[in-house]
Design an enzyme around this catalytic site. Structure first.
Site, mmCIF file in Angstrom:
data_model
loop_
_atom_site.group_PDB
_atom_site.id
_atom_site.type_symbol
_atom_site.label_atom_id
_atom_site.label_comp_id
_atom_site.label_asym_id
_atom_site.label_seq_id
_atom_site.Cartn_x
_atom_site.Cartn_y
_atom_site.Cartn_z
ATOM 1 C CG ASP A 92 -1.633 1.257 1.470
ATOM 2 O OD1 ASP A 92 -2.387 1.662 0.569
ATOM 3 O OD2 ASP A 92 -1.454 1.859 2.553
ATOM 4 C CG ASP A 139 -1.324 7.629 0.373
ATOM 5 O OD1 ASP A 139 -0.239 8.165 0.114
ATOM 6 O OD2 ASP A 139 -2.300 7.658 -0.405
#
Length: 205
Positions: free
Chosen positions: A30, A32
């Site tokens: 991922d 952020d």
């Protein structure tokens, strides 16, 4: 509705798994809250800052000869808060700090758009795996919230949660596998016991 945006990096190394190999075929991150600090709807490369141990974690994956990719929801596009050039500019800045990734899969849709790529749906993971030519079942996804873990489960991939202050307790409880930081998460997915079976700390059994 269009699918996710895919950005290719350099040609990834050939898959290094076989029928008896417990190493992952690819490791997806991922963006952020996992690789970089979570700045809502960030389109400014100057605001990109690495999470602790991000560089060491990504380097460890590459050193193992395993393709590393990024899967990221960017609903700011659908909300009119981000443009594709801004998303690409942030991507380039992340790669300036962490080196090039083999693939990026980005969902530009909003929560109500009904797409199949926005996490917790599996579309981003599956699209990244198809682009890399690796099976989702031999892929690991490392993220910071429950949607990352749900996307991994839905795709048949292995999820590892690295909690942050925004991770909800129920997300941690249902994650299955957790790690205290990003480097430890990578060590978990790359670790193998002498009998060839992958072992992880904090994994539900």
């Amino acid at each position: 509705m269009t699918g996710p945006w895919l950005f290719d990096g350099p040609v990834p190394p050939p898959p290094r798994y076989d029928a008896d190999d417990s190493l992952p075929a690819a490791v997806l991150f991922d963006r952020d809250g996992t690789l970089v600090t979570d700045v809502p709807y960030n389109g400014d490369p100057e605001r990109v800052a690495l999470m602790p141990s991000a560089r060491e974690a990504v380097d460890a994956v590459r050193t193992a000869g395993i393709p590393a990719g990024v899967v990221s929801n960017q609903s700011g596009v659908a909300r009119g808060l981000l443009t594709r050039p801004q998303v690409e500019a942030v991507r380039r800045r992340v790669e300036e700090l962490l080196g090039p990734f083999a693939v990026w899969a980005v969902c530009p849709h909003g929560p109500g758009d009904g797409c199949g790529c926005r996490k917790p749906a599996p579309g981003l993971v599956l699209a990244a795996c198809r682009r890399l030519g690796v099976p989702a079942g031999r892929t690991a996804l490392i993220g910071d919230i429950g949607a990352d873990m749900e996307a991994a489960r839905a795709a048949g991939a292995r999820g590892v949660l690295v909690p942050t202050p925004v991770t909800r307790p129920e997300e941690i409880a249902t994650a299955g596998t957790t790690a205290p930081d990003l480097l430890d998460a990578v060590r978990l997915v790359l670790s193998r016991s002498p009998d060839g079976v992958s072992r992880t700390v904090g994994e539900s059994r």
